[in-house]
Design an enzyme around this catalytic site. Structure first.
Site, PDB file in Angstrom:
ATOM      1  N   GLN A  11     -15.282   3.339  11.775  1.00  0.00           N
ATOM      2  CA  GLN A  11     -15.350   3.717  13.170  1.00  0.00           C
ATOM      3  C   GLN A  11     -16.474   4.764  13.298  1.00  0.00           C
ATOM      4  O   GLN A  11     -16.732   5.614  12.550  1.00  0.00           O
ATOM      5  CB  GLN A  11     -13.918   4.079  13.733  1.00  0.00           C
ATOM      6  CG  GLN A  11     -13.003   3.081  13.935  1.00  0.00           C
ATOM      7  CD  GLN A  11     -11.781   3.558  14.537  1.00  0.00           C
ATOM      8  OE1 GLN A  11     -10.608   3.146  14.112  1.00  0.00           O
ATOM      9  NE2 GLN A  11     -12.064   4.388  15.651  1.00  0.00           N
ATOM     10  N   SER A  91     -12.552   2.998   5.446  1.00  0.00           N
ATOM     11  CA  SER A  91     -11.395   2.934   6.332  1.00  0.00           C
ATOM     12  C   SER A  91     -11.457   1.643   6.963  1.00  0.00           C
ATOM     13  O   SER A  91     -11.040   0.634   6.156  1.00  0.00           O
ATOM     14  CB  SER A  91     -11.703   3.950   7.344  1.00  0.00           C
ATOM     15  OG  SER A  91     -10.685   3.948   8.414  1.00  0.00           O
ATOM     16  N   LEU A  92     -11.382   1.408   8.137  1.00  0.00           N
ATOM     17  CA  LEU A  92     -11.599   0.000   8.786  1.00  0.00           C
ATOM     18  C   LEU A  92     -12.493  -0.679   7.988  1.00  0.00           C
ATOM     19  O   LEU A  92     -11.995  -2.048   7.767  1.00  0.00           O
ATOM     20  CB  LEU A  92     -12.065   0.286  10.267  1.00  0.00           C
ATOM     21  CG  LEU A  92     -12.540  -1.078  10.811  1.00  0.00           C
ATOM     22  CD1 LEU A  92     -11.282  -2.355  11.108  1.00  0.00           C
ATOM     23  CD2 LEU A  92     -13.223  -1.013  12.071  1.00  0.00           C
ATOM     24  N   ARG A 116      -3.366  -2.053  13.847  1.00  0.00           N
ATOM     25  CA  ARG A 116      -3.522  -0.551  13.217  1.00  0.00           C
ATOM     26  C   ARG A 116      -4.192   0.197  14.128  1.00  0.00           C
ATOM     27  O   ARG A 116      -3.974   1.515  13.985  1.00  0.00           O
ATOM     28  CB  ARG A 116      -4.471  -0.933  12.135  1.00  0.00           C
ATOM     29  CG  ARG A 116      -4.992   0.078  11.401  1.00  0.00           C
ATOM     30  CD  ARG A 116      -5.931  -0.448  10.043  1.00  0.00           C
ATOM     31  NE  ARG A 116      -6.508   0.794   9.113  1.00  0.00           N
ATOM     32  CZ  ARG A 116      -7.583   1.418   9.481  1.00  0.00           C
ATOM     33  NH1 ARG A 116      -8.303   1.219  10.451  1.00  0.00           N
ATOM     34  NH2 ARG A 116      -7.806   2.265   8.477  1.00  0.00           N
ATOM     35  N   HIS A 202      -6.350   9.451   8.691  1.00  0.00           N
ATOM     36  CA  HIS A 202      -6.329   9.900   7.385  1.00  0.00           C
ATOM     37  C   HIS A 202      -5.791  11.109   6.968  1.00  0.00           C
ATOM     38  O   HIS A 202      -6.426  11.545   6.013  1.00  0.00           O
ATOM     39  CB  HIS A 202      -7.888   9.597   6.751  1.00  0.00           C
ATOM     40  CG  HIS A 202      -8.371   8.500   7.091  1.00  0.00           C
ATOM     41  ND1 HIS A 202      -7.730   7.225   6.508  1.00  0.00           N
ATOM     42  CD2 HIS A 202      -9.417   7.824   7.771  1.00  0.00           C
ATOM     43  CE1 HIS A 202      -8.572   6.037   6.997  1.00  0.00           C
ATOM     44  NE2 HIS A 202      -9.408   6.488   7.600  1.00  0.00           N
ATOM     45  N   GLN A 251      -3.551   3.967   3.144  1.00  0.00           N
ATOM     46  CA  GLN A 251      -5.191   4.077   3.544  1.00  0.00           C
ATOM     47  C   GLN A 251      -4.862   4.832   4.872  1.00  0.00           C
ATOM     48  O   GLN A 251      -5.691   5.821   5.247  1.00  0.00           O
ATOM     49  CB  GLN A 251      -5.777   3.147   3.702  1.00  0.00           C
ATOM     50  CG  GLN A 251      -7.126   3.236   3.941  1.00  0.00           C
ATOM     51  CD  GLN A 251      -7.674   2.043   4.852  1.00  0.00           C
ATOM     52  OE1 GLN A 251      -7.209   2.105   5.859  1.00  0.00           O
ATOM     53  NE2 GLN A 251      -8.724   1.474   4.446  1.00  0.00           N
TER      54      GLN A 251
END
Length: 317
Positions: A11, A91-92, A116, A202, A251
């Site tokens: 993101q 991440s994503l 998510r 996170h 994660q």
């Protein structure tokens, strides 16, 4: 001989208009947007190409949009001969890497990342959490100052992203993050600033989102990876689908070890990273991690055609 890994940004890389040139030029890309739209339950192409920006900024919609653009880039290059030795994503972006590796179907990935995003947004009430970028301090110094803030009772704050040398992102309760910024500046950080994000990703405040995501992922079929995917949580290559499922849950509330992931890929013989999707964030991180590592963006028609046109011995060799 060069070994290539494909990497996907997270993101923050989005912008209105991303992916439009791919959609108009390549049928492979159009099919990706159609498939992602059907699975995610909204017109992904329209959101990517036309916005509005306010909706594209919403985590629930931003995640499927970025996934679609990254996978569209991948499908175009795969159709022209790109065969990576490994994959990873920030991440994503890890979901894009799992699509490349054959672990997840694109439709399943699009459905999961929309949920998510919703779960992550809803985990912490608006205004209670924050994230900050700290530049110019070593990782250990950032970890120490976070522990000091927590010990003082200001709330939760902890490293969320180890992006590259001298660039750490922290996340947690807003008051604790602001206290960490003050400590970082006192410790000599070149820059320490709040980030314009909607939730503290996170960190342990995301544990409720992780629990909800675990229930969703339990119903999603995962296959063994065709190529190793370097996981954010461990910075280690993984191919086993059940281990991947566990790591995708972790994660959400554990830090992204991107610098360590890149170094692990290098240890496996990777000499080139190709960034799939909008922007050049991961390309920039790679250059700060090790300038001997070739890193190239592949998020637009122009960039993709430049890669395909390389002479023998280039990207597709």
């Amino acid at each position: 001989m060069s070994k290539t890994a494909v990497v996907f940004p997270g993101q923050g890389a989005q912008y209105v208009g991303m992916g439009r040139d791919l959609y108009e030029r390549f049928p492979e890309a159009r099919r990706v947007f159609e498939e992602a739209s059907a699975a995610a339950g909204f017109d992904v192409a329209r959101l990517c190409f036309e916005g509005p920006e306010e909706r594209l900024q919403l985590t629930e919609f931003q995640q499927p949009a970025l996934l679609a653009v990254g996978v569209a880039c991948w499908r175009v290059l795969a159709a022209r001969g790109l065969e990576p030795a490994a994959a990873a994503g920030l991440s994503l972006g890890e979901y894009g890497a799992l699509v490349v590796a054959g672990v997840l179907e694109l439709g399943d990935a699009a459905r999961v990342v929309r949920l998510r995003g919703r779960f992550m947004q809803e985990a912490v009430p608006p205004g209670e959490g924050a994230m900050a970028a700290i530049l110019g301090l070593e990782a250990r110094a950032v970890e120490d100052l976070c522990r000091q803030v927590v010990a003082e009772g200001a709330g939760v704050v902890e490293p969320a992203n180890y992006n590259c040398p001298g660039q750490i992102v922290v996340a947690g309760h807003r008051a604790a993050v602001e206290a960490a910024i003050v400590r970082a500046r006192t410790a000599g950080a070149r820059k320490a600033v709040l980030l314009p994000v909607s939730a503290p990703f996170h960190c342990r405040l995301m544990e409720p989102a992780a629990q909800r995501l675990a229930e969703v992922l339990a119903q999603v079929p995962l296959r063994p990876a065709r190529i190793p995917v370097v996981a954010n949580v461990t910075a280690e290559p993984v191919t086993d689908p059940e281990r991947i499922r566990e790591l995708l849950v972790q994660q959400v509330h554990r830090p992204v070890r991107w610098e360590q992931s890149v170094r692990r890929m290098q240890a496996e013989g990777i000499t080139r990273l190709v960034e799939m999707g909008p922007g050049k964030t991961l390309t920039g991180f790679a250059r700060r991690i090790d300038r001997s590592l070739e890193a190239v963006p592949a998020g637009t028609v122009e960039e993709i055609l430049a890669l395909v046109a390389r002479p023998e011995g280039g990207l597709l060799a």
